[in-house]
Design a protein around this motif. Structure first.
Motif, PDB file in Angstrom:
ATOM      1  N   UNK A  96       0.850  -1.195   0.000  1.00  0.00           N
ATOM      2  CA  UNK A  96       0.000   0.000   0.000  1.00  0.00           C
ATOM      3  C   UNK A  96       0.878   1.235   0.000  1.00  0.00           C
ATOM      4  N   UNK A  97       0.331   2.321  -0.513  1.00  0.00           N
ATOM      5  CA  UNK A  97       1.071   3.577  -0.563  1.00  0.00           C
ATOM      6  C   UNK A  97       0.170   4.683  -0.042  1.00  0.00           C
ATOM      7  N   UNK A  98       0.750   5.570   0.742  1.00  0.00           N
ATOM      8  CA  UNK A  98       0.007   6.675   1.320  1.00  0.00           C
ATOM      9  C   UNK A  98       0.670   7.982   0.919  1.00  0.00           C
ATOM     10  N   UNK A  99      -0.112   8.909   0.397  1.00  0.00           N
ATOM     11  CA  UNK A  99       0.393  10.226   0.044  1.00  0.00           C
ATOM     12  C   UNK A  99      -0.401  11.254   0.847  1.00  0.00           C
ATOM     13  N   UNK A 100       0.324  12.108   1.565  1.00  0.00           N
ATOM     14  CA  UNK A 100      -0.324  13.124   2.385  1.00  0.00           C
ATOM     15  C   UNK A 100      -0.233  14.458   1.657  1.00  0.00           C
TER      16      UNK A 100
ATOM     17  N   UNK B 131      -0.359  18.547   0.885  1.00  0.00           N
ATOM     18  CA  UNK B 131       0.261  19.703   1.540  1.00  0.00           C
ATOM     19  C   UNK B 131      -0.692  20.335   2.540  1.00  0.00           C
ATOM     20  N   UNK B 132      -1.981  20.334   2.220  1.00  0.00           N
ATOM     21  CA  UNK B 132      -2.967  20.914   3.135  1.00  0.00           C
ATOM     22  C   UNK B 132      -3.028  20.108   4.435  1.00  0.00           C
ATOM     23  N   UNK B 133      -2.966  18.783   4.325  1.00  0.00           N
ATOM     24  CA  UNK B 133      -2.990  17.951   5.527  1.00  0.00           C
ATOM     25  C   UNK B 133      -1.730  18.155   6.356  1.00  0.00           C
ATOM     26  N   UNK B 134      -0.591  18.317   5.691  1.00  0.00           N
ATOM     27  CA  UNK B 134       0.652  18.574   6.420  1.00  0.00           C
ATOM     28  C   UNK B 134       0.592  19.920   7.133  1.00  0.00           C
ATOM     29  N   UNK B 135       0.036  20.929   6.477  1.00  0.00           N
ATOM     30  CA  UNK B 135      -0.091  22.250   7.100  1.00  0.00           C
ATOM     31  C   UNK B 135      -1.035  22.185   8.296  1.00  0.00           C
ATOM     32  N   UNK B 136      -2.100  21.420   8.176  1.00  0.00           N
ATOM     33  CA  UNK B 136      -3.035  21.267   9.281  1.00  0.00           C
ATOM     34  C   UNK B 136      -2.360  20.589  10.467  1.00  0.00           C
ATOM     35  N   UNK B 137      -1.547  19.597  10.209  1.00  0.00           N
ATOM     36  CA  UNK B 137      -0.836  18.910  11.288  1.00  0.00           C
ATOM     37  C   UNK B 137       0.164  19.844  11.967  1.00  0.00           C
ATOM     38  N   UNK B 138       0.857  20.660  11.187  1.00  0.00           N
ATOM     39  CA  UNK B 138       1.781  21.629  11.784  1.00  0.00           C
ATOM     40  C   UNK B 138       1.021  22.630  12.649  1.00  0.00           C
ATOM     41  N   UNK B 139      -0.152  23.039  12.191  1.00  0.00           N
ATOM     42  CA  UNK B 139      -0.961  23.984  12.967  1.00  0.00           C
ATOM     43  C   UNK B 139      -1.432  23.355  14.274  1.00  0.00           C
ATOM     44  N   UNK B 140      -1.746  22.071  14.239  1.00  0.00           N
ATOM     45  CA  UNK B 140      -2.185  21.383  15.456  1.00  0.00           C
ATOM     46  C   UNK B 140      -1.053  21.245  16.472  1.00  0.00           C
ATOM     47  N   UNK B 141       0.183  21.236  16.003  1.00  0.00           N
ATOM     48  CA  UNK B 141       1.323  21.055  16.889  1.00  0.00           C
ATOM     49  C   UNK B 141       1.817  22.371  17.480  1.00  0.00           C
ATOM     50  N   UNK B 142       1.292  23.479  17.007  1.00  0.00           N
ATOM     51  CA  UNK B 142       1.712  24.767  17.551  1.00  0.00           C
ATOM     52  C   UNK B 142       1.077  24.976  18.918  1.00  0.00           C
ATOM     53  N   UNK B 143       1.687  25.846  19.723  1.00  0.00           N
ATOM     54  CA  UNK B 143       1.093  26.112  21.036  1.00  0.00           C
ATOM     55  C   UNK B 143      -0.325  26.662  20.890  1.00  0.00           C
ATOM     56  N   UNK B 144      -1.054  26.672  21.969  1.00  0.00           N
ATOM     57  CA  UNK B 144      -2.452  27.100  21.958  1.00  0.00           C
ATOM     58  C   UNK B 144      -2.642  28.500  21.400  1.00  0.00           C
ATOM     59  N   UNK B 145      -3.801  28.730  20.855  1.00  0.00           N
ATOM     60  CA  UNK B 145      -4.141  30.025  20.271  1.00  0.00           C
ATOM     61  C   UNK B 145      -4.568  30.964  21.391  1.00  0.00           C
ATOM     62  N   UNK B 146      -4.059  32.147  21.353  1.00  0.00           N
ATOM     63  CA  UNK B 146      -4.427  33.165  22.350  1.00  0.00           C
ATOM     64  C   UNK B 146      -5.727  33.814  21.891  1.00  0.00           C
ATOM     65  N   UNK B 147      -6.820  33.240  22.322  1.00  0.00           N
ATOM     66  CA  UNK B 147      -8.130  33.694  21.852  1.00  0.00           C
ATOM     67  C   UNK B 147      -8.420  35.132  22.257  1.00  0.00           C
ATOM     68  N   UNK B 148      -7.871  35.578  23.386  1.00  0.00           N
ATOM     69  CA  UNK B 148      -8.100  36.967  23.792  1.00  0.00           C
ATOM     70  C   UNK B 148      -7.439  37.936  22.812  1.00  0.00           C
ATOM     71  N   UNK B 149      -6.230  37.597  22.352  1.00  0.00           N
ATOM     72  CA  UNK B 149      -5.523  38.437  21.383  1.00  0.00           C
ATOM     73  C   UNK B 149      -6.235  38.416  20.031  1.00  0.00           C
ATOM     74  N   UNK B 150      -6.668  37.227  19.607  1.00  0.00           N
ATOM     75  CA  UNK B 150      -7.382  37.105  18.335  1.00  0.00           C
ATOM     76  C   UNK B 150      -8.665  37.928  18.369  1.00  0.00           C
ATOM     77  N   UNK B 151      -9.405  37.859  19.468  1.00  0.00           N
ATOM     78  CA  UNK B 151     -10.651  38.627  19.583  1.00  0.00           C
ATOM     79  C   UNK B 151     -10.382  40.127  19.540  1.00  0.00           C
ATOM     80  N   UNK B 152      -9.312  40.565  20.203  1.00  0.00           N
ATOM     81  CA  UNK B 152      -8.991  41.996  20.214  1.00  0.00           C
ATOM     82  C   UNK B 152      -8.623  42.473  18.813  1.00  0.00           C
ATOM     83  N   UNK B 153      -7.798  41.690  18.114  1.00  0.00           N
ATOM     84  CA  UNK B 153      -7.373  42.092  16.761  1.00  0.00           C
ATOM     85  C   UNK B 153      -8.562  42.084  15.799  1.00  0.00           C
ATOM     86  N   UNK B 154      -9.432  41.088  15.913  1.00  0.00           N
ATOM     87  CA  UNK B 154     -10.627  41.064  15.054  1.00  0.00           C
ATOM     88  C   UNK B 154     -11.487  42.303  15.284  1.00  0.00           C
ATOM     89  N   UNK B 155     -11.634  42.680  16.531  1.00  0.00           N
ATOM     90  CA  UNK B 155     -12.436  43.868  16.843  1.00  0.00           C
ATOM     91  C   UNK B 155     -11.788  45.120  16.265  1.00  0.00           C
TER      92      UNK B 155
END
Length: 92
Positions: free
Chosen positions: A37-41, A43-67
């Motif tokens: 069998x062969x598995x090909x991942x 680029x989008x799946x690899x980017x998603x995995x890298x994003x999951x491995x990053x530290x937690x999102x600072x939701x307070x900062x994101x909310x402030x910047x969105x506002x």
């Protein structure tokens, strides 16, 4: 279900092609060794995995910047100047 009309309707028919497909066998012998069998991942799946491995999102900062973006106060001349300097440093 009964259908009455000038022609008789056949009963239930199996789902599938009306004729069997004849597969021609290859002229050579079957490939030696086990099939692997062969598995090909993507680029989008690899980017998603890298994003999951990053530290937690600072939701307070994101909310402030969105506002600030929604209010039109996020982009200031000072921030644009810093971004331009960083871009020029990276290019040059």
């Amino acid at each position: 279900m009964e259908i009455y009309g000038p022609h008789r309707v056949h009963g239930a028919q199996p789902i599938g092609p009306p004729h069997g497909v004849r597969l021609e066998q290859a002229a050579g012998p079957a490939p030696a060794g086990p099939i692997q069998d062969e598995l090909t991942i993507s680029e989008a799946a690899e980017a998603l995995e890298r994003a999951r491995q990053t530290p937690g999102i600072r939701t307070d900062l994101v909310a402030r910047i969105r506002a600030e973006i929604a209010a039109g106060t996020y982009e200031t001349p000072e921030k644009l100047e810093i971004a331009l300097d960083r871009l020029l440093d990276e290019i040059g």
